[in-house]
Motif scaffolding. Structure first.
Motif, PDB file in Angstrom:
ATOM      1  N   GLY A  97      59.881  11.946  18.041  1.00  0.00           N
ATOM      2  CA  GLY A  97      58.602  12.007  17.362  1.00  0.00           C
ATOM      3  C   GLY A  97      58.625  13.039  16.270  1.00  0.00           C
ATOM      4  N   PRO A  98      57.593  13.025  15.424  1.00  0.00           N
ATOM      5  CA  PRO A  98      57.553  13.960  14.290  1.00  0.00           C
ATOM      6  C   PRO A  98      57.451  15.404  14.756  1.00  0.00           C
ATOM      7  CG  PRO A  98      55.751  12.357  14.174  1.00  0.00           C
ATOM      8  CD  PRO A  98      56.428  12.152  15.472  1.00  0.00           C
TER       9      PRO A  98
ATOM     10  N   GLU B 292      66.091  19.430  22.339  1.00  0.00           N
ATOM     11  CA  GLU B 292      66.956  19.358  21.165  1.00  0.00           C
ATOM     12  C   GLU B 292      68.335  19.979  21.368  1.00  0.00           C
ATOM     13  OE1 GLU B 292      65.297  19.640  17.422  1.00  0.00           O
ATOM     14  OE2 GLU B 292      63.279  19.119  18.045  1.00  0.00           O
TER      15      GLU B 292
ATOM     16  N   ALA C  88      70.564  20.311  18.034  1.00  0.00           N
ATOM     17  CA  ALA C  88      70.126  20.990  16.811  1.00  0.00           C
ATOM     18  C   ALA C  88      71.111  22.080  16.449  1.00  0.00           C
ATOM     19  CB  ALA C  88      68.743  21.579  17.018  1.00  0.00           C
TER      20      ALA C  88
ATOM     21  N   GLN D  53      65.883  15.193  17.805  1.00  0.00           N
ATOM     22  CA  GLN D  53      65.558  14.737  16.454  1.00  0.00           C
ATOM     23  C   GLN D  53      66.676  13.864  15.911  1.00  0.00           C
ATOM     24  OE1 GLN D  53      62.867  14.692  15.130  1.00  0.00           O
ATOM     25  NE2 GLN D  53      61.654  16.522  15.600  1.00  0.00           N
ATOM     26  N   ASN D  54      67.857  14.097  16.419  1.00  0.00           N
ATOM     27  CA  ASN D  54      68.971  13.237  16.044  1.00  0.00           C
ATOM     28  C   ASN D  54      68.818  11.942  16.836  1.00  0.00           C
ATOM     29  OD1 ASN D  54      71.385  12.080  15.348  1.00  0.00           O
ATOM     30  ND2 ASN D  54      72.557  13.994  15.587  1.00  0.00           N
TER      31      ASN D  54
END
Ligand SMILES: Nc1ncnc2c1ncn2[C@@H]1O[C@H](COP(=O)(O)OP(=O)(O)OP(=O)(O)O)[C@@H](O)[C@H]1O
Ligand SMILES: Nc1ncnc2c1ncn2[C@@H]1O[C@H](COP(=O)(O)OP(=O)(O)OP(=O)(O)O)[C@@H](O)[C@H]1O
Ligand SMILES: [Mg+2]
Ligand SMILES: [Mg+2]
Lengths: 403, 298, 236, 272, 403
Positions: free
Chosen positions: C38-39, C162, C165, C194-195
């Motif tokens: 998600g953002p 994450e 990251a 996020q990846n």
């Protein structure tokens, strides 16, 4: 928060009775309420031990005064804490003088604080300031500032004579690093003819003075003079004792006290000579004071209780002798009631009787428990000194000196 | 000669400072604030021991010229100081939601309360334990060392306590957990460290040692309501000099500050500057070793 | 309902007075890898923090094997068998790598040395710097350490924020490989990434979180293929 | 350190024949205790480029940033910015020569709103002089308004304008990275060093940010960019410098780099 | 807009604590007014308290611009205060051992210059280093300055203190003679009859002086705090490395903030010397540093309004508890005042109350009473921005009105 709206009418009663339980009915109205005077004392802070003793003397005196009454009224003393600091002392005095509007101010312990109060609050007004414990020399320069304890100069001179008479031509002096210690040490230096092998100040409240005693020891002098307070002195005695140093000790007034005896080992000070301002201990009023004190507090009084006691009695007498309860009037009477003209009396009751029988200020000469008082033109009392010698770990009076 | 005497004096005095500084340093790093009530915690220890000693008396026997009752009193002093500190933590500090400076200010309030209560109970005047001071140990005097058995007792007890702490820290996870918690309390909890217990232990150890320091201070000198507070500045100096948050640094710092304080007579300045010198030396040392002498500050 | 190992149902949560999660329901089954995407600011980390007791849910329940654990203290949740790797501030900077790993195992009764030795075997990057302080590590090295720290407990459920990251591509692959390996040893994994392509790539299922609520929920492969998801959240 | 590496001339890796060099790193060395973090690193950044800096974790990329920007003092070697030697200079002196850097781990600013935290960015604000506050308040107000407008615009571009008046500490991990980047852009330096600007940033936004970087670059800002997101670097950067174990392994176009065996082995791994 | 034109909206715009403080201030002012009118609070004493509060506010401003703005931990507030006080005292007092007799204005300048130089001297080695350095160095500095003042008698009179300090307005036309020239003014009030005499006019002048100092300082600080300059300081406070990375010369900024704060503290000292007319080494006691820290934290770190208010709170706590002293043990019972006997020594009660108050305040308002506004951007720049309305009107009142 709303404490500041306390009006003077409401504060009719707080300290009037000191130790008795009753006295719930001192009401305004009857005779215009009690006479309120102020007292700045070291209730907390570095000199709080003195403050405590002052309070005991004060309470005792207040009881005596109010047993008799002043013109049928009570005496009330509003006590404020100086925190043993000049800032705190000035604030306390500001409140007493400008808020409670007392015309008579007893205060305070340390010479520096007394002077600060005088300079910033009392000077320029006609309030009477009577310091209970300050012996600093500089107070002599302020005739408007009275004190109950004689100037340290008399002590210093006496000490230098005693030391010289004892045959010591070399002495080590340590003094507490404040106005009291410094001025006494300076005065001693001036009047002592022998060599001063060591003369250094030490800070109050330190946890160890082994540096001081070992420096005194290595100065080579056989006579050691201590101008300091009890707690500091007791520490030094203990440290000298447990380091095995031997010397002939001398001390100024503030090093004596039961607490010093209690907290130092037997034999550690024997032979020490201390000069304290005092009434002749065989005088009746002192005996009576001492026994009353002992009964109340279970220990011998010290000079500091006696000073506070005399401050209160002197204040009460000057109020009774004055036509009105203002600083201006009290300024006149306060000096007179203890002056040699008039009949020597040794208690408030007796003095009060003379006054209420129509006697004037000149007819009374109150003799305090701390000495004859007799303020001179500089506001200093006559120095009446007693030499105490420590024998079998107890103070024994071995002579008097009057200056 | 004189140097040796001052040096030994310094060693004794340092023992007391060290006991105070360890606790201060621990609390500094774990609870994350400079505890201005620490000195008064020492006072509490001293007065608790006074009461206990008055109650139990000497109990006969003597170690280092001290009656056994004194050691009972010492233990009580340690315990009471620790309990008071823990209660204070629970009642005052824990519910507070403030940063470290806020806690510092609060601890000033706490210090006032401690001191006021002690003064109410015992009066403003000084007193001593009812133990007769001793003369210096004879056979050491020719060497210029003038210490009593009591002095030795102070130094030895301090050494025992400090070694005990060392063993505790080395042989349990406690020390590491304390450091972890000081470093990142959230992550410590995430890792499963029961941070409130660690904090409690910190207070117990820190205040307990302070209590012991207070008792010894009373023995060394005398008891007065301001005794601990008056020593606080030196203790702070020791902690900072050692490197904030490092227990071993605090020990070293305490040792040095105590020494410097007692060695002033041999320095070319008046003894009235003793404290000033301690501070000047401290600043000078720090300019050379920025993280404190232990260099392990967290 | 309780065949889920971990289940958040209807959870509202947030910081102070700010609500972040709004009626959020997410579950994790045994043996699963689930990926949360998600953002920025959608509330992904907040989900993990709420599940792990760092935040107390305002409403809704957090259940572990059917038992409510919402609001339990993190130090207790660890002992229940859940591990957590925070997104930031995830190492003890002033402790050495070795000490960091030991701290990861404070709740373990035994076998600490073996696990740690095993982890050194697996993460070369750490092995080389055992006695270096964590705050001297590079960003990527720190991420690896944080991941390894959580593995010391050998948890049944692992929450990772994450993990990739700041990792170099090859190191990221390593870490994802480890995630899979850990998963194979019966650890269920809930992971924020996020990846997303790589993250979803190794996952069984995925959730798309936006503004505190679940927008999409599906098998991982289907999410990648979903046109809208790809457009809005995967940068495709 | 393998034999092979120490045998080769460390300068061989980088292209040192650039025309308009804005940042020159010359034979830079730094070690921590026994660990050599930067080992004879040498490379150049040409004005107007977006230069990528990649390499394995712990290769020494962030250390080089710290050396360039004055946070670390090099053991040996030189750093030149805009033709001036800034080796060992204070960070603010380096900044005065037009170089600003961001941090890999974003910094929180306590007690400030996001907008305020942004406003620290602009350099040489008249209001930063105590005297000017009282002598020329008008000038201060004017520049403050301008900066505020700029900040608002950048926040919008970064999709975090709704956070403008939030406390700067109450942000998600990704949002903090965004603020860090946005603030550095507000400083409008000639050379901007970005340390993993998009780690933890959502892919969709990542693409938008790439546009921002490109646009600023077109307006004249030179970028030196550390990033592990290959898509991001390879699209933006040219040339790309590869760092390994403290020294420059090679430099080339994205294609050259991506097809280099050594890079694939040491860095990219099987996947991508 | 302003409080006068649209009070309801003005009230609604305030945050809860602001409303609380405003209500408190208004209520307190009303109470004081009542006290003054009913004669319960004497005007001269009241003015003295205002002066004291102004002095503490100045000290808090000084510390706030170091700690509150930049996070510089300065434990030598008392030392800079003392330097201010001694600086002007030694220049202007009649008993000064070095200079003396100069106009207090000269004293002011000298005091500020010395304080500034000392600040730079401390700052140069310490401000480049880690944050706690300053804390340590300042802790040491305080002790060194105090000991130097105490022991270097040839420069400072040592423990005897400096007396004979003129009032600040001595030598000024008109103001010089104003207090003594004013005739005694008699004010008849419902509760009492008050006579305003020389001490009152003196106190009035002092208050005018401190109000001037406070307003000017407040105006300067308020502007500085909301400026980009202040913003850099806040950045340094939170993360110095970030500020450095953004090209700020943090060392220079910290130095500016440190010197500025030290100057303000010295200003408070200058005022104090001319308020008390006597300074002694006791005025450098570290307890002042304590109280100023308490004032700043209680007021709200970083907030100028908070520091101002904190100064007043401290005086309320310290001096207000004096009144508790009189009230504490009494309560009215059917028209009788009952005196409670307490089984302990009541002297430390005030210390206890102060301690409890500090703890309670931290508990109730952990972020301080008036924490800084949430956003600090140059006022003209945020027009129309969606933040809380600018509070210029409120702040402009500044001065000594306690808000
Ligand atoms: N400590 C905090 N206090 C207050 N608000 C916070 C805090 N941490 C995060 N927030 C807010 O909560 C929202 C969700 O944050 P969260 O960290 O869960 O996002 P996320 O989905 O993990 O984002 P990212 O991908 O950037 O890490 C964000 O809008 C953020 O501003
Ligand atoms: N202050 C320091 N003290 C000791 N070692 C350090 C320090 N800073 C960095 N190092 C070491 O130097 C090496 C390079 O670190 P650096 O942070 O430059 O790596 P990097 O290339 O940025 O890696 P990443 O991509 O993971 O961020 C690492 O091995 C790290 O542990
Ligand atoms: Mg997140
Ligand atoms: Mg890096």
């Amino acid at each position: 928060v709303s404490s500041t709206d306390d009006g003077s009418e409401e504060t009719t009663e707080t300290e009037t009775d000191g130790t008795t339980e009753t006295d719930g009915t001192t009401e305004s109205g009857s005779n215009g309420g009690p006479y309120a005077i102020g007292m700045v004392d070291s209730l907390t802070g570095s000199l709080s031990a003195f403050g405590e003793r002052n309070q005991r003397g004060k309470d005792l005196a207040l009881k005596r005064v109010n047993d008799v009454g002043i013109n049928g009224r009570d005496l009330k003393i509003i006590v404020e804490d100086s925190e043993s600091e000049s800032q705190g002392g000035v604030s306390a005095a500001q409140k007493l003088v400008n808020q409670n509007q007392v015309p008579f101010l007893i205060g305070s312990v340390g010479s520096g604080v007394s002077l600060a109060i005088y300079e910033s609050v009392v000077q320029g007004t006609d309030v009477v300031q009577l310091s209970q414990n300050s012996t600093g020399l500089s107070l002599t320069d302020f005739p408007g500032l009275l004190r109950m304890s004689p100037t340290g100069r008399t002590q210093s001179t006496a000490l230098s004579n005693i030391i010289a008479d004892d045959g010591y031509d070399e002495v080590a002096v340590t003094y507490v690093n404040n106005d009291y210690g410094q001025s006494l040490a300076d005065a001693f230096e001036q009047s002592y003819d022998g060599e001063i092998a060591y003369k250094n100040p030490h800070d109050q409240k330190q946890q160890s003075y082994s540096g001081v005693v070992s420096e005194m020891n290595s100065s080579g002098a056989d006579a050691w003079l201590f101008i300091t307070y009890q707690a500091e002195f007791a520490t030094m005695v203990n440290e000298a004792y447990s380091s095995g140093y031997e010397a002939q000790f001398y001390g100024a007034d503030s090093v004596s006290g039961d607490n010093v005896l209690e907290n130092t080992p037997k034999g550690s000070m024997d032979g020490m000579k201390i000069v304290v301002p005092s009434a002749p201990v065989d005088q009746d009023n002192y005996k009576e004071f001492a026994s009353a004190f002992k009964e109340e507090y279970g220990e011998e009084p010290t000079a500091w209780s006696a000073y506070a006691y005399d401050c209160v009695v002197t204040a009460a007498l000057s109020i009774q002798a004055a036509d009105e309860f203002t600083g201006k009037a009290l300024q006149k009477t306060v000096r007179e009631v203890t002056r040699p003209e008039g009949q020597k009396v040794t208690s408030f009751e007796a003095a009060s009787k003379i006054l209420s029988d129509g006697g004037g200020v000149d007819d009374v000469d109150y003799q305090g428990v701390s000495g004859p008082i007799d303020f001179d033109e500089n506001g200093d009392p006559v120095g009446y000194l007693q030499i105490l010698t420590v024998e079998n770990h107890d103070y024994v009076g071995t002579g008097f000196i009057e200056s | 000669m004189a140097l040796l005497e001052h040096f030994v004096n310094g060693l004794i005095f340092s023992s007391i400072i060290v006991l105070g500084s360890i606790g201060l340093s621990l609390v500094y790093s774990i609870a994350d604030f400079a505890n201005f009530a620490h000195g008064d915690t020492m006072t509490i220890g001293a007065y608790s021991a006074l009461v206990t000693f008055g109650a139990v008396g000497g109990l006969g026997g003597a170690v280092f010229g001290l009656p056994l009752g004194f050691f009972v009193a010492l233990l009580v002093g340690i315990a009471v100081a620790a309990v008071v500190a823990v209660v204070t933590e629970k009642v005052v500090y824990e519910p507070l939601d403030v940063g470290s400076i806020g806690l510092l200010i609060t601890s000033i309030g706490v210090a006032f309360v401690y001191r006021a209560v002690i003064q109410m109970g015992f009066g403003a005047d000084f007193t001593r334990y009812d133990i007769r001071p001793l003369r210096p140990i004879e056979w050491l005097v020719p060497y210029g060392i003038r210490v009593t058995q009591h002095d030795v007792a102070i130094a030895v007890s301090a050494l025992v306590l400090v070694s005990g702490l060392h063993v505790l820290l080395q042989h349990s996870d406690l020390g590491r957990k304390m450091r972890a918690m000081a470093d990142n309390p959230d992550l410590a909890r995430v890792s499963g460290i029961r941070t409130d217990r660690i904090k409690l232990w910190t207070w117990i150890i820190g205040a307990g040692l302070a209590g012991a320091g207070g008792v010894f201070l009373g023995l060394y000198n005398q008891l007065a309501p301001r005794m601990g507070f008056d020593l606080l500045l030196l203790i702070f100096a020791a902690v900072i000099l050692g490197g904030i948050g490092s227990v071993y640094g605090a020990m070293l710092g305490g040792l040095l500050i105590g020494m410097i304080n007692q060695l002033t007579p041999v320095l070319p300045v008046g003894i009235e500057y003793a404290n000033a010198i301690a501070f000047v030396i401290m600043v000078a040392v720090l300019l050379v070793r920025p993280n404190g002498i232990a260099q392990e500050a967290t | 309902m309780s065949d889920h190992v971990l289940e958040l149902s209807g959870v509202d949560s947030g910081y102070g007075e700010v609500q972040v999660l709004d009626d959020c329901s997410i579950h994790l089954d045994a043996d699963e890898i689930v990926c949360l995407i998600g953002p920025n600011g959608a509330g992904k980390s907040t989900v993990l923090k709420t599940a792990f007791g760092m935040l107390t849910p305002w409403a809704g329940t957090v259940e572990y094997h059917g038992r409510e654990i919402g609001g339990m203290a993190p130090e207790d949740i660890v002992r229940e068998g859940i591990g957590y790797v925070p997104q930031t501030d995830n190492v003890f900077g002033s402790l050495t790598i070795d000490e960091n790993l030991r701290m990861g195992g404070v709740a373990r009764e035994d076998g600490l040395s073996e696990v740690i030795a095993d982890l050194y075997d697996r993460f070369d990057i750490l092995d080389q710097k055992r006695s270096a302080k964590a705050n001297t590590l590079s960003g990527g090295q720190r991420q690896v350490l944080a991941f390894a720290r959580a593995l010391v407990m050998e948890p049944d459920v692992l929450l990772i924020d994450e993990p990739s990251a700041g990792l170099a591509p090859n190191t990221a692959d390593d870490v994802f490989g480890h995630v899979q390996a850990v998963n194979e040893m019966d650890t269920a994994i809930l992971m924020v990434e996020q990846n997303a392509t790589k993250g979803l790539g190794i996952s069984d299922r995925g959730y798309v979180l936006d503004q505190g609520s679940v927008r999409f929920e599906n098998a991982a492969a289907d999410l990648i293929d979903n046109e809208e998801v790809s457009q809005l959240y995967l940068g495709g | 350190m393998s034999d092979l590496e120490s045998a080769t001339d460390p300068r061989l890796g980088a292209n040192l024949s650039k025309e308009n060099v804005v940042l020159r790193v010359d034979d830079l060395q730094k070690s921590f205790g026994g660990l050599v973090a930067t080992d004879h690193a040498t490379f150049e950044v040409e004005r107007g480029t977006i230069t990528g800096l990649i390499g394995p974790n712990g290769a020494g990329k962030s250390t080089i940033f710290n050396l360039i920007s004055g946070f670390y003092e090099p053991d040996a070697g030189r750093v030149e910015v805009n033709g001036t030697d800034v080796t060992g200079a204070e960070p603010y002196e380096v900044a005065d020569h037009g170089l600003i850097r961001t941090f890999q781990t974003p910094r929180k600013l306590e007690g400030m709103t996001v907008r305020e935290a942004m406003l620290v960015g602009p350099r040489k604000q008249p209001g930063e002089s105590f005297v000017k506050l009282f002598t020329s308040p008008g000038e201060v107000a004017e520049s403050e308004s301008r900066n505020l407008a700029d900040a608002q615009r950048i926040l919008e571009e970064f999709e975090i304008d709704h956070l403008a008046t939030q406390p700067a500490t109450d942000l998600s991990g990704g949002q903090m990275k965004l603020v860090e980047l946005a603030r550095a852009m507000l400083a409008e330096p000639e050379v901007l060093l970005l340390d993993e600007p998009v780690a933890g940033v959502n892919p969709t936004l990542r693409n938008k940010l790439a546009e921002q970087v490109r646009r600023l670059n077109e307006q004249g800002t030179t970028f030196l960019l550390i990033e592990h997101d290959m898509e991001f670097v390879m699209n933006l950067a040219d040339p790309v410098v590869v760092l390994d174990r403290g020294s420059v392994l090679m430099e080339g176009t994205p294609d050259e780099v991506q097809s280099d065996d050594r890079v694939v082995e040491a860095y990219l791994g099987g996947g991508t | 807009m302003g409080a006068l034109t649209d009070p309801t909206e003005y009230w609604a715009d305030l945050t809860r604590p602001e409303q609380g403080v405003l209500a408190f201030v208004v209520g307190f002012a009303a109470l004081l007014l009542f006290g003054l009118l009913s004669g319960g609070l004497a005007p001269t004493y009241f003015l003295y308290l205002v002066g004291l509060a102004g002095m503490y506010s100045l000290l808090s401003f000084g510390l706030n611009s170091q700690w509150g703005f930049s996070g510089l931990i300065n434990f030598s507030v008392a030392a800079f205060f003392g330097i201010g006080a001694y600086g002007t005292a030694l220049m202007s007092a009649s008993t000064s051992p070095i200079a003396g007799g100069y106009s207090p204005l000269v004293g002011l300048v000298v005091a500020l210059v010395v304080a500034g130089l000392l600040a730079v001297l401390i700052g140069v080695p310490t401000l480049r280093l880690r944050a706690d350095y300053l804390a340590i160095a300042s802790l040491g500095l305080a002790e060194v300055v105090r000991l130097v003042v105490l022991n270097e008698r040839q420069w400072t009179n040592g423990s005897a203190g400096v007396r004979g300090i003129p009032s600040f307005f001595e030598g000024w036309p008109l103001l010089d003679t104003f207090p003594s020239a004013m005739p005694g003014l008699e004010v008849a009030l419902p509760g009492a009859r008050i006579v305003l005499e020389t001490p009152f006019w003196n106190a009035l002048l002092n208050v005018a002086l401190v109000v001037t100092f406070v307003s000017v300082t407040y105006a300067v600080l308020k502007r500085a705090h909301r400026s980009p300059w202040g913003r850099v300081l806040r950045t340094i406070r939170s993360d110095e490395d970030l500020a450095r990375a953004l090209g700020k010369n943090t060392y220079s900024f910290k130095m500016q903030s440190f010197v500025l704060g030290s100057l303000i503290m010295a200003l408070a000292g200058v005022f104090y010397a001319h308020l008390n007319l006597f300074v002694s080494p006791g005025d450098l006691d570290p307890v002042t540093t304590f109280y100023v820290w308490v004032a700043v934290i209680l007021g709200g770190s970083g907030s100028n309004r908070g520091a101002l208010f904190g100064g007043f709170v401290i005086v309320a706590i310290r001096e207000g508890t004096r009144f508790l002293n009189e009230l504490e043990l009494m309560f009215e019972l059917g028209g009788y005042l009952v005196h409670l006997q307490v089984p302990f020594d009541p002297a430390p009660l005030r210390l206890l109350i102060i301690g409890v108050l500090i703890i309670a305040l931290m508990r109730v308002r952990p972020e301080g009473i008036l924490p800084p506004q949430r956003e600090l951007i140059w006022p003209d720049a945020v027009d129309g921005a969606p933040s809380r309305p600018d509070s210029g009107v409120r702040d402009a009142k500044g001065g000594g009105d306690g808000e």
